[in-house]
Design a protein around this motif. Structure first.
Motif, PDB file in Angstrom:
ATOM      1  N   THR A 290       0.832  -1.203   0.000  1.00 58.95           N
ATOM      2  CA  THR A 290       0.000   0.000   0.000  1.00 58.95           C
ATOM      3  C   THR A 290       0.868   1.254   0.000  1.00 58.95           C
ATOM      4  N   TYR A 291       1.880   1.261   0.838  1.00 64.66           N
ATOM      5  CA  TYR A 291       2.777   2.413   0.906  1.00 64.66           C
ATOM      6  C   TYR A 291       3.503   2.615  -0.423  1.00 64.66           C
ATOM      7  N   ALA A 292       3.994   1.535  -1.013  1.00 60.86           N
ATOM      8  CA  ALA A 292       4.739   1.639  -2.273  1.00 60.86           C
ATOM      9  C   ALA A 292       3.861   2.170  -3.399  1.00 60.86           C
ATOM     10  N   THR A 293       2.614   1.723  -3.470  1.00 61.53           N
ATOM     11  CA  THR A 293       1.747   2.211  -4.536  1.00 61.53           C
ATOM     12  C   THR A 293       1.377   3.677  -4.330  1.00 61.53           C
ATOM     13  N   ARG A 294       1.169   4.079  -3.109  1.00 63.43           N
ATOM     14  CA  ARG A 294       0.843   5.485  -2.861  1.00 63.43           C
ATOM     15  C   ARG A 294       2.028   6.400  -3.141  1.00 63.43           C
ATOM     16  N   VAL A 295       3.184   6.040  -2.623  1.00 65.13           N
ATOM     17  CA  VAL A 295       4.373   6.859  -2.837  1.00 65.13           C
ATOM     18  C   VAL A 295       4.785   6.812  -4.305  1.00 65.13           C
ATOM     19  N   GLY A 296       4.706   5.643  -4.918  1.00 62.77           N
ATOM     20  CA  GLY A 296       5.068   5.513  -6.332  1.00 62.77           C
ATOM     21  C   GLY A 296       4.192   6.375  -7.221  1.00 62.77           C
ATOM     22  N   GLY A 297       2.908   6.393  -6.967  1.00 71.81           N
ATOM     23  CA  GLY A 297       2.004   7.241  -7.738  1.00 71.81           C
ATOM     24  C   GLY A 297       2.305   8.707  -7.547  1.00 71.81           C
ATOM     25  N   TYR A 298       2.581   9.097  -6.323  1.00 71.57           N
ATOM     26  CA  TYR A 298       2.909  10.493  -6.045  1.00 71.57           C
ATOM     27  C   TYR A 298       4.196  10.897  -6.755  1.00 71.57           C
ATOM     28  N   VAL A 299       5.217  10.067  -6.653  1.00 78.56           N
ATOM     29  CA  VAL A 299       6.498  10.372  -7.288  1.00 78.56           C
ATOM     30  C   VAL A 299       6.331  10.431  -8.801  1.00 78.56           C
ATOM     31  N   LEU A 300       5.594   9.509  -9.373  1.00 78.80           N
ATOM     32  CA  LEU A 300       5.392   9.480 -10.817  1.00 78.80           C
ATOM     33  C   LEU A 300       4.682  10.742 -11.309  1.00 78.80           C
ATOM     34  N   ILE A 301       3.636  11.141 -10.628  1.00 74.09           N
ATOM     35  CA  ILE A 301       2.867  12.307 -11.060  1.00 74.09           C
ATOM     36  C   ILE A 301       3.644  13.605 -10.845  1.00 74.09           C
ATOM     37  N   THR A 302       4.408  13.706  -9.756  1.00 74.20           N
ATOM     38  CA  THR A 302       5.160  14.947  -9.522  1.00 74.20           C
ATOM     39  C   THR A 302       6.305  15.115 -10.513  1.00 74.20           C
ATOM     40  N   ARG A 303       6.775  14.058 -11.114  1.00 76.34           N
ATOM     41  CA  ARG A 303       7.858  14.153 -12.097  1.00 76.34           C
ATOM     42  C   ARG A 303       7.359  14.564 -13.482  1.00 76.34           C
ATOM     43  N   MET A 304       6.067  14.465 -13.712  1.00 70.99           N
ATOM     44  CA  MET A 304       5.511  14.854 -15.006  1.00 70.99           C
ATOM     45  C   MET A 304       5.258  16.354 -15.026  1.00 70.99           C
ATOM     46  N   ARG A 305       5.544  16.971 -16.142  1.00 73.29           N
ATOM     47  CA  ARG A 305       5.254  18.403 -16.267  1.00 73.29           C
ATOM     48  C   ARG A 305       3.764  18.626 -16.515  1.00 73.29           C
ATOM     49  N   THR A 306       3.202  17.822 -17.397  1.00 75.68           N
ATOM     50  CA  THR A 306       1.754  17.870 -17.643  1.00 75.68           C
ATOM     51  C   THR A 306       1.222  16.446 -17.642  1.00 75.68           C
ATOM     52  N   LEU A 307      -0.006  16.321 -17.227  1.00 74.03           N
ATOM     53  CA  LEU A 307      -0.630  15.002 -17.220  1.00 74.03           C
ATOM     54  C   LEU A 307      -1.198  14.696 -18.600  1.00 74.03           C
ATOM     55  N   PRO A 308      -0.949  13.497 -19.103  1.00 73.05           N
ATOM     56  CA  PRO A 308      -1.592  13.128 -20.369  1.00 73.05           C
ATOM     57  C   PRO A 308      -3.116  13.118 -20.193  1.00 73.05           C
ATOM     58  N   PRO A 309      -3.867  13.451 -21.229  1.00 72.13           N
ATOM     59  CA  PRO A 309      -5.325  13.525 -21.098  1.00 72.13           C
ATOM     60  C   PRO A 309      -5.961  12.219 -20.616  1.00 72.13           C
TER      61      PRO A 309
END
Length: 101
Positions: free
Chosen positions: A17-36
């Motif tokens: 649970t922790y890995a999926t939450r942190v992984g999602g946060y890290v992945l999204i914060t590294r993107m400049r824009t979110l794909p549609p």
């Protein structure tokens, strides 16, 4: 199953649970824009979570539960959550009292 096995299962679930939450946060914060498509998927999450919360009760519960959920759903379209909660509770109470459910 012994206590140690249960401990390891709980620990593994907590780490996943922790890995999926942190992984999602890290992945999204590294993107400049979110794909549609990702933005659409994220916008669909609240409806999916809400469905997983009420659907089992609606389909396995009695008529009192179904009436309470329907009343709460209808009231939630117009009023705040506290009023919705009161309407669902009142519907369940009325169904149990007057219909004997």
């Amino acid at each position: 199953m012994d206590d140690l096995a249960i401990f390891w299962i709980i620990l593994a679930a907590a780490l996943a649970t922790y890995a999926t939450r942190v992984g999602g946060y890290v992945l999204i914060t590294r993107m400049r824009t979110l794909p549609p498509r990702l933005e659409q998927a994220l916008n669909a999450v609240p409806a999916a979570v809400l469905t997983t919360l009420w659907a089992p009760s609606f389909f396995t519960g009695g008529w009192d539960i179904r009436l309470a959920l329907l009343a709460a759903a209808l009231v939630s379209l117009r009023y705040p959550p506290l009023v919705m909660l009161a309407a669902g509770w009142a519907a369940a109470l009325a169904a149990r009292h007057f219909l004997g459910l």
